[in-house]
Design a protein around this motif. Sequence first.
Motif, PDB file in Angstrom:
ATOM      1  N   LEU A   1      -4.738  -6.897  16.735  1.00 58.27           N
ATOM      2  CA  LEU A   1      -4.461  -5.468  16.819  1.00 58.27           C
ATOM      3  C   LEU A   1      -3.200  -5.347  17.671  1.00 58.27           C
ATOM      4  O   LEU A   1      -3.187  -5.772  18.832  1.00 58.27           O
ATOM      5  CB  LEU A   1      -5.613  -4.736  17.493  1.00 58.27           C
TER       6      LEU A   1
ATOM      7  N   GLU B   1      -0.491  -3.018  19.476  1.00 62.29           N
ATOM      8  CA  GLU B   1      -0.310  -1.645  19.966  1.00 62.29           C
ATOM      9  C   GLU B   1       1.156  -1.253  19.846  1.00 62.29           C
ATOM     10  O   GLU B   1       2.048  -1.961  20.316  1.00 62.29           O
ATOM     11  CB  GLU B   1      -0.789  -1.521  21.411  1.00 62.29           C
TER      12      GLU B   1
ATOM     13  N   GLU C   1      -8.460  -0.178   9.691  1.00 61.03           N
ATOM     14  CA  GLU C   1      -7.081  -0.694   9.637  1.00 61.03           C
ATOM     15  C   GLU C   1      -6.403  -0.559  10.986  1.00 61.03           C
ATOM     16  O   GLU C   1      -5.476  -1.293  11.305  1.00 61.03           O
ATOM     17  CB  GLU C   1      -6.265   0.098   8.613  1.00 61.03           C
ATOM     18  N   THR C   2      -6.835   0.451  11.740  1.00 62.67           N
ATOM     19  CA  THR C   2      -6.173   0.748  13.012  1.00 62.67           C
ATOM     20  C   THR C   2      -7.198   1.283  14.014  1.00 62.67           C
ATOM     21  O   THR C   2      -8.310   1.646  13.652  1.00 62.67           O
ATOM     22  CB  THR C   2      -5.105   1.865  12.847  1.00 62.67           C
ATOM     23  N   MET C   3      -6.764   1.329  15.260  1.00 62.13           N
ATOM     24  CA  MET C   3      -7.487   2.033  16.317  1.00 62.13           C
ATOM     25  C   MET C   3      -6.479   2.940  17.000  1.00 62.13           C
ATOM     26  O   MET C   3      -5.310   2.590  17.112  1.00 62.13           O
ATOM     27  CB  MET C   3      -7.996   1.048  17.371  1.00 62.13           C
ATOM     28  N   SER C   4      -6.958   4.061  17.505  1.00 60.43           N
ATOM     29  CA  SER C   4      -6.104   4.907  18.328  1.00 60.43           C
ATOM     30  C   SER C   4      -5.876   4.223  19.670  1.00 60.43           C
ATOM     31  O   SER C   4      -6.778   3.589  20.202  1.00 60.43           O
ATOM     32  CB  SER C   4      -6.776   6.256  18.543  1.00 60.43           C
ATOM     33  N   ALA C   5      -4.665   4.365  20.219  1.00 68.87           N
ATOM     34  CA  ALA C   5      -4.415   3.834  21.559  1.00 68.87           C
ATOM     35  C   ALA C   5      -4.613   4.913  22.615  1.00 68.87           C
ATOM     36  O   ALA C   5      -4.464   4.648  23.804  1.00 68.87           O
ATOM     37  CB  ALA C   5      -3.002   3.265  21.636  1.00 68.87           C
ATOM     38  N   THR C   6      -4.935   6.128  22.182  1.00 69.89           N
ATOM     39  CA  THR C   6      -5.033   7.233  23.145  1.00 69.89           C
ATOM     40  C   THR C   6      -6.446   7.793  23.292  1.00 69.89           C
ATOM     41  O   THR C   6      -6.768   8.370  24.320  1.00 69.89           O
ATOM     42  CB  THR C   6      -4.112   8.408  22.746  1.00 69.89           C
TER      43      THR C   6
ATOM     44  N   LEU D   1      -1.967   5.511  10.469  1.00 73.34           N
ATOM     45  CA  LEU D   1      -1.048   4.580   9.807  1.00 73.34           C
ATOM     46  C   LEU D   1      -0.808   4.996   8.368  1.00 73.34           C
ATOM     47  O   LEU D   1      -1.747   5.293   7.633  1.00 73.34           O
ATOM     48  CB  LEU D   1      -1.635   3.164   9.838  1.00 73.34           C
TER      49      LEU D   1
ATOM     50  N   GLU E   1      -3.018  13.131  17.163  1.00 75.16           N
ATOM     51  CA  GLU E   1      -3.248  11.719  16.811  1.00 75.16           C
ATOM     52  C   GLU E   1      -2.287  11.273  15.714  1.00 75.16           C
ATOM     53  O   GLU E   1      -1.828  12.079  14.886  1.00 75.16           O
ATOM     54  CB  GLU E   1      -4.690  11.525  16.333  1.00 75.16           C
ATOM     55  N   THR E   2      -2.006   9.971  15.698  1.00 80.05           N
ATOM     56  CA  THR E   2      -1.145   9.401  14.658  1.00 80.05           C
ATOM     57  C   THR E   2      -1.935   8.380  13.858  1.00 80.05           C
ATOM     58  O   THR E   2      -2.577   7.502  14.444  1.00 80.05           O
ATOM     59  CB  THR E   2       0.084   8.723  15.301  1.00 80.05           C
TER      60      THR E   2
ATOM     61  N   GLY F   1       2.448   3.173  22.035  1.00 76.16           N
ATOM     62  CA  GLY F   1       1.408   3.757  22.884  1.00 76.16           C
ATOM     63  C   GLY F   1       0.467   4.697  22.163  1.00 76.16           C
ATOM     64  O   GLY F   1      -0.327   5.401  22.797  1.00 76.16           O
ATOM     65  N   VAL F   2       0.524   4.726  20.826  1.00 68.49           N
ATOM     66  CA  VAL F   2      -0.317   5.670  20.090  1.00 68.49           C
ATOM     67  C   VAL F   2      -1.318   4.997  19.156  1.00 68.49           C
ATOM     68  O   VAL F   2      -2.391   5.539  18.891  1.00 68.49           O
ATOM     69  CB  VAL F   2       0.515   6.691  19.261  1.00 68.49           C
ATOM     70  N   LEU F   3      -0.960   3.840  18.653  1.00 63.76           N
ATOM     71  CA  LEU F   3      -1.737   3.258  17.562  1.00 63.76           C
ATOM     72  C   LEU F   3      -1.852   1.742  17.746  1.00 63.76           C
ATOM     73  O   LEU F   3      -0.907   1.087  18.187  1.00 63.76           O
ATOM     74  CB  LEU F   3      -0.986   3.567  16.260  1.00 63.76           C
ATOM     75  N   ARG F   4      -3.046   1.207  17.412  1.00 64.50           N
ATOM     76  CA  ARG F   4      -3.210  -0.259  17.374  1.00 64.50           C
ATOM     77  C   ARG F   4      -3.427  -0.640  15.926  1.00 64.50           C
ATOM     78  O   ARG F   4      -4.388  -0.178  15.298  1.00 64.50           O
ATOM     79  CB  ARG F   4      -4.393  -0.682  18.249  1.00 64.50           C
ATOM     80  N   ILE F   5      -2.532  -1.465  15.399  1.00 66.83           N
ATOM     81  CA  ILE F   5      -2.499  -1.764  13.969  1.00 66.83           C
ATOM     82  C   ILE F   5      -2.979  -3.184  13.732  1.00 66.83           C
ATOM     83  O   ILE F   5      -2.483  -4.131  14.350  1.00 66.83           O
ATOM     84  CB  ILE F   5      -1.049  -1.604  13.442  1.00 66.83           C
ATOM     85  N   MET F   6      -3.938  -3.340  12.808  1.00 73.91           N
ATOM     86  CA  MET F   6      -4.410  -4.687  12.474  1.00 73.91           C
ATOM     87  C   MET F   6      -3.380  -5.367  11.590  1.00 73.91           C
ATOM     88  O   MET F   6      -2.915  -4.778  10.606  1.00 73.91           O
ATOM     89  CB  MET F   6      -5.734  -4.618  11.747  1.00 73.91           C
TER      90      MET F   6
ATOM     91  N   TYR G   1     -14.461   9.038  15.672  1.00 74.15           N
ATOM     92  CA  TYR G   1     -13.086   8.601  15.414  1.00 74.15           C
ATOM     93  C   TYR G   1     -12.670   7.497  16.388  1.00 74.15           C
ATOM     94  O   TYR G   1     -12.761   7.669  17.601  1.00 74.15           O
ATOM     95  CB  TYR G   1     -12.138   9.806  15.539  1.00 74.15           C
TER      96      TYR G   1
ATOM     97  N   LYS H   1       0.880  -1.179   0.000  1.00 73.34           N
ATOM     98  CA  LYS H   1       0.000   0.000   0.000  1.00 73.34           C
ATOM     99  C   LYS H   1       0.912   1.222   0.000  1.00 73.34           C
ATOM    100  O   LYS H   1       1.834   1.300   0.841  1.00 73.34           O
ATOM    101  CB  LYS H   1      -0.863  -0.029   1.265  1.00 73.34           C
TER     102      LYS H   1
ATOM    103  N   LEU I   1       2.908   3.038   3.111  1.00 75.34           N
ATOM    104  CA  LEU I   1       2.767   2.220   4.321  1.00 75.34           C
ATOM    105  C   LEU I   1       4.064   2.170   5.128  1.00 75.34           C
ATOM    106  O   LEU I   1       4.044   2.119   6.356  1.00 75.34           O
ATOM    107  CB  LEU I   1       2.337   0.804   3.923  1.00 75.34           C
TER     108      LEU I   1
ATOM    109  N   PRO J   1      -6.916  11.416  10.334  1.00 73.24           N
ATOM    110  CA  PRO J   1      -8.158  10.640  10.406  1.00 73.24           C
ATOM    111  C   PRO J   1      -9.076  11.103  11.537  1.00 73.24           C
ATOM    112  O   PRO J   1     -10.252  10.769  11.553  1.00 73.24           O
ATOM    113  CB  PRO J   1      -7.684   9.207  10.636  1.00 73.24           C
ATOM    114  N   ASN J   2      -8.545  11.865  12.473  1.00 70.22           N
ATOM    115  CA  ASN J   2      -9.391  12.380  13.563  1.00 70.22           C
ATOM    116  C   ASN J   2      -9.974  13.739  13.225  1.00 70.22           C
ATOM    117  O   ASN J   2     -11.178  13.913  13.163  1.00 70.22           O
ATOM    118  CB  ASN J   2      -8.584  12.457  14.865  1.00 70.22           C
TER     119      ASN J   2
END
Lengths: 144, 382
Positions: free
Chosen positions: A92, A94, B246-251, A40, A37-38, A97-102, B237, A11, A14, A47-48
């Motif tokens: 998912l 983590e 694809e993702t979730m925020s952890a915060t 991927l 926010e961060t 500490g900012v993002l949980r990635i599938m 969000y 992608k 990525l 995205p927020n």
Amino acid sequence: MSTETNRIAIKDGLFAGPLDDLADVHLCGSKCAACGETGLGSLDACPNCGSADLSPVALGNRGTLYTYTIVRHRPPGNYRGPAEFKPFGLGLVEVDGVLRIMAPLLPTIDDLRIGMPLRLHPYVLRTDENGAEVIAFAYGAMGE
Amino acid sequence: MNVSNVYIIGSGYHSFGRFDKSYQQIGSEAAAAALSDAGVEWRDIQAAYMARMYLPATSGARILRCLGATDISVIDIEAACASGGAALLQGMMAIRAGDADLVLVAGTEKMPRGFMDPSMIYSPWQIELGMSMNPAYWSMRAMRHMHEYGTTHEQIAMVAHKNHLNSVHNPMAMYQKEFSMEQILNSPLVCDPIRLLEICAPNDGAAAVILASERKVRELGAKGIRVAAVAHTISRYSSDFRCPAETMSATMDNLGPSEVTAARAYEAAGIGVDEIDCFEVQDTDAFCEIEIYEELGLCGVGEGGRLVQDGQTRIGGATPVNMSGGLISKGEPVGASHLGQIVELVAQLRGTCGPRQVEGAKTALGHVLGAGGNCAITILQK
């Protein structure tokens, strides 16, 4: 043997940096200056909050398993896993500490545990119609 | 805000299942049944909304022309699993705006067997890596819930057991069959911890209602069920891990789509969850229903497993859920699923449900939730 590898990400945007040395490949994140926010990958908008004031960051290669499932049947459509289907973990992960990635998970399905430490595993998924190696990612146990 | 009342004066359906029939036949049979139930003619309808997701463009017009040629506004509506709620909202607004007094709202779907076509929802790279199974997303939520709150495999199976048991008396359902806890817990895993008998199947079906203004209800001398609220939202969000995320925020810790939509619906109806007598909710998988108990406020966070275990959500319990058998028994013809719930709830409020009747039901809630965090909630009052 050619010294230059012709590689592309599965992608666009990525990964952070060149794809030559897979041991040194990181996932790319986009950190928003407006809301913090961060997301991927290399993104045009947060995205927020929708802000375009984003900076690329190389995400850490280590993570922990936040949750997972085991896919027991061959996924529909153009799934590129092993020709002979084997149940696999999807989770998912983590990161920083900012993002949980599938991501697909490499450990044996019986070894999967919420909270287990994992490491990014970039790999060559296939070669495309132009001869380029397509790089995908999964997460493996720390030793893998 | 002072808004005029909107009533359901008729409802009808085509059974959910798999049929050797066109979607036009399935949809128009449901619409005709609703018209007949309302005692009005197709030519009296002033606007029509057709919820559908997997059908071609202009399906609404193609379906409703089977009832006779028309020149009214007919609009297709799509909002994933919440399509029916989005359509109902449009119909209600058309009446409230004073633009129409008599509106038909329907949902129709005809879907292929097995997993839904992944290219409808997922990016090519997600499909290549095997992230294109909807149940995987629900299952990851279930696994985390079990980890955090101690929810058990047995409690998840109890939801499926209850819903399959309720379906035995519902002619709309695809599976009208009881399964034992043992059968459910021994059915094959699809995506851990979710099993085959704990999951709904995409299928064919249709459902329809006739909406009328207060003036029209008086004119017809009809006995309507009042639409107290319809709310539709997409998730905030990172508040809901549902395909194709694809993702979730952890915060971030935003409220989930069912919580947000329920709060809006309760406010619009001017009631609290304690005043609702029965519920039809999205049970695409058995775990999902447990989480929705919590998000609608039937119990506290983490207590959903205990709620079903204690029998509170059975018919006869304090807060019956999925008296119809739910989507686990009926199947999920996506565009028709919410209107199918509405057909059940109208029958509950009319007191015509026979063995699956919730005694004395006066207020009822329908809830759907799906791709993209699309959520719709409708509250009906006798």
